[in-house]
Design a protein around this motif. Structure first.
Motif, mmCIF file in Angstrom:
data_model
loop_
_atom_site.group_PDB
_atom_site.id
_atom_site.type_symbol
_atom_site.label_atom_id
_atom_site.label_comp_id
_atom_site.label_asym_id
_atom_site.label_seq_id
_atom_site.Cartn_x
_atom_site.Cartn_y
_atom_site.Cartn_z
ATOM 1 N N SER A 58 11.287 25.901 8.463
ATOM 2 C CA SER A 58 10.525 25.125 7.481
ATOM 3 C C SER A 58 9.659 24.072 8.161
ATOM 4 N N LEU A 59 10.210 23.424 9.175
ATOM 5 C CA LEU A 59 9.436 22.427 9.924
ATOM 6 C C LEU A 59 8.247 23.083 10.605
ATOM 7 N N ARG A 60 8.481 24.195 11.251
ATOM 8 C CA ARG A 60 7.396 24.900 11.948
ATOM 9 C C ARG A 60 6.284 25.274 10.962
ATOM 10 N N ASN A 61 6.669 25.778 9.807
ATOM 11 C CA ASN A 61 5.685 26.181 8.807
ATOM 12 C C ASN A 61 4.945 24.963 8.239
ATOM 13 N N THR A 62 5.689 23.887 7.987
ATOM 14 C CA THR A 62 5.074 22.679 7.438
ATOM 15 C C THR A 62 4.054 22.090 8.402
ATOM 16 N N LEU A 63 4.395 22.034 9.678
ATOM 17 C CA LEU A 63 3.464 21.494 10.666
ATOM 18 C C LEU A 63 2.218 22.368 10.783
ATOM 19 N N ALA A 64 2.410 23.689 10.681
ATOM 20 C CA ALA A 64 1.270 24.598 10.789
ATOM 21 C C ALA A 64 0.317 24.456 9.608
ATOM 22 N N LEU A 65 0.863 24.215 8.419
ATOM 23 C CA LEU A 65 0.033 24.136 7.226
ATOM 24 C C LEU A 65 -0.515 22.735 6.966
ATOM 25 N N VAL A 66 0.338 21.740 7.174
ATOM 26 C CA VAL A 66 -0.026 20.368 6.805
ATOM 27 C C VAL A 66 -0.690 19.612 7.949
ATOM 28 N N GLY A 67 -0.252 19.884 9.169
ATOM 29 C CA GLY A 67 -0.778 19.158 10.324
ATOM 30 C C GLY A 67 -2.294 19.143 10.407
ATOM 31 N N PRO A 68 -2.973 20.310 10.320
ATOM 32 C CA PRO A 68 -4.449 20.303 10.397
ATOM 33 C C PRO A 68 -5.100 19.492 9.281
ATOM 34 N N LYS A 69 -4.498 19.476 8.090
ATOM 35 C CA LYS A 69 -5.077 18.708 6.983
ATOM 36 C C LYS A 69 -4.945 17.214 7.232
ATOM 37 N N LEU A 70 -3.824 16.808 7.820
ATOM 38 C CA LEU A 70 -3.657 15.390 8.128
ATOM 39 C C LEU A 70 -4.623 14.947 9.210
ATOM 40 N N ASN A 71 -4.881 15.827 10.162
ATOM 41 C CA ASN A 71 -5.764 15.465 11.271
ATOM 42 C C ASN A 71 -7.229 15.327 10.836
ATOM 43 N N THR A 72 -7.569 15.894 9.657
ATOM 44 C CA THR A 72 -8.946 15.811 9.185
ATOM 45 C C THR A 72 -9.154 14.678 8.197
ATOM 46 N N GLN A 73 -8.051 13.979 7.830
ATOM 47 C CA GLN A 73 -8.173 12.885 6.854
ATOM 48 C C GLN A 73 -8.728 11.626 7.510
ATOM 49 N N LEU A 123 4.911 16.298 0.645
ATOM 50 C CA LEU A 123 4.340 17.186 1.653
ATOM 51 C C LEU A 123 3.910 18.517 1.055
ATOM 52 N N ARG A 124 4.708 19.047 0.133
ATOM 53 C CA ARG A 124 4.404 20.360 -0.433
ATOM 54 C C ARG A 124 3.083 20.356 -1.184
ATOM 55 N N ARG A 125 2.665 19.194 -1.647
ATOM 56 C CA ARG A 125 1.390 19.118 -2.351
ATOM 57 C C ARG A 125 0.216 19.404 -1.423
ATOM 58 N N LEU A 126 0.423 19.255 -0.126
ATOM 59 C CA LEU A 126 -0.637 19.531 0.846
ATOM 60 C C LEU A 126 -0.620 20.966 1.334
ATOM 61 N N ALA A 127 0.495 21.666 1.131
ATOM 62 C CA ALA A 127 0.671 22.995 1.708
ATOM 63 C C ALA A 127 0.477 24.074 0.651
ATOM 64 N N ILE A 171 0.843 -1.193 0.000
ATOM 65 C CA ILE A 171 0.000 0.000 0.000
ATOM 66 C C ILE A 171 0.882 1.247 0.000
ATOM 67 N N VAL A 172 0.298 2.354 -0.437
ATOM 68 C CA VAL A 172 0.977 3.648 -0.360
ATOM 69 C C VAL A 172 1.057 4.054 1.114
ATOM 70 N N THR A 173 2.239 4.466 1.552
ATOM 71 C CA THR A 173 2.432 4.774 2.978
ATOM 72 C C THR A 173 1.659 6.029 3.394
ATOM 73 N N GLU A 174 1.313 6.051 4.663
ATOM 74 C CA GLU A 174 0.618 7.194 5.238
ATOM 75 C C GLU A 174 1.586 8.338 5.493
ATOM 76 N N VAL A 175 1.037 9.537 5.615
ATOM 77 C CA VAL A 175 1.805 10.711 6.028
ATOM 78 C C VAL A 175 1.240 11.155 7.363
ATOM 79 N N SER A 176 2.106 11.353 8.361
ATOM 80 C CA SER A 176 1.648 11.723 9.699
ATOM 81 C C SER A 176 2.480 12.874 10.239
ATOM 82 N N VAL A 177 1.951 13.529 11.253
ATOM 83 C CA VAL A 177 2.688 14.620 11.902
ATOM 84 C C VAL A 177 3.991 14.094 12.494
#
Length: 217
Positions: free
Chosen positions: A202-217, A158-162, A64-70
């Motif tokens: 970059s990590l701080r920005n990535t978590l701020a932008l991507v984290g909420p989207k991952l939590n709603t998946q 990851l950038r595709r989510l941000a 399977i395609v691997t998951e992306v997590s915080v």
């Protein structure tokens, strides 16, 4: 291009662009038919994707395609810090100053570049790509460069989510210029410190932008 290389490139692109979402089962018969290859080269391609960390076996479901997590993002950046800081040190020692002098001049134009249209924004991303290539070349360590390349594969995903944030892009451009300056000056520890600062932000920005989207998946 070999059939296995073709299958690998196509599947990799579909994964990093989210055409194949995390959790998607990669059935051999279906994928071989879709890609127009036999099952032997497909298996070779899937093995490479497993090695990349983009595909993983799951009991009862095959590959399977691997998951992306915080947590996974944080771990990825831990590795990125170690690799890219060392690459910056090596580049500062072994660099061609003329290459980084030219990049420094180009980065001075970025603030104006990012205040214009989308085409100019693409020019900025191309400049960042060329900086990565210049650092890879200057580091002159193929093992290090290969490891960084694997990390970048996951970063593209990851950038595709941000969504792009203009202020963050401006800040990142300044951080990149500090890295370029340090490498140009031949200061390995300053280059590593500038890289550390950039990746921390970059990590701080990535978590701020991507984290909420991952939590709603």
């Amino acid at each position: 291009m070999r059939a296995s290389d073709k299958a690998y490139a196509l599947l990799r692109d579909e994964i990093v662009t989210w055409s194949l979402a995390p959790g998607t089962v990669l059935a051999e018969v279906e994928q071989a038919s879709k890609l127009g290859v036999s099952r032997t080269p497909l298996r070779e391609a899937l093995s490479r994707l497993v090695a990349d960390g983009l595909v993983a076996p799951q009991e009862g479901r095959g590959l399977i395609v691997t998951e992306v997590s915080v947590d996974g993002i944080t771990e990825l950046f831990e590795l990125r810090q170690a690799l890219e800081q060392q690459a910056a040190r090596a580049a500062a020692i072994r660099r061609d100053p003329a290459v980084f002098a030219n990049l420094r001049d180009e980065f001075l134009t970025v603030p104006e570049l990012l205040r214009t249209d989308d085409e100019s924004r693409h020019a900025y991303f191309d400049l960042v790509r060329r900086l990565d290539e210049a650092l890879d070349t200057a580091a002159a360590n193929p093992y290090l460069v290969q490891a960084i390349g694997n990390v970048r594969t996951h970063l593209v995903r990851l950038r595709r989510l941000a969504a792009d944030n203009t202020q963050r892009l401006l800040d990142a451009a300044f951080e990149h210029r500090m890295i370029v300056e340090a490498v140009y000056e031949g200061d390995p520890e300053l280059a590593a410190s500038a890289t550390h600062l950039h990746l921390r932000n970059s990590l701080r920005n990535t978590l701020a932008l991507v984290g909420p989207k991952l939590n709603t998946q």
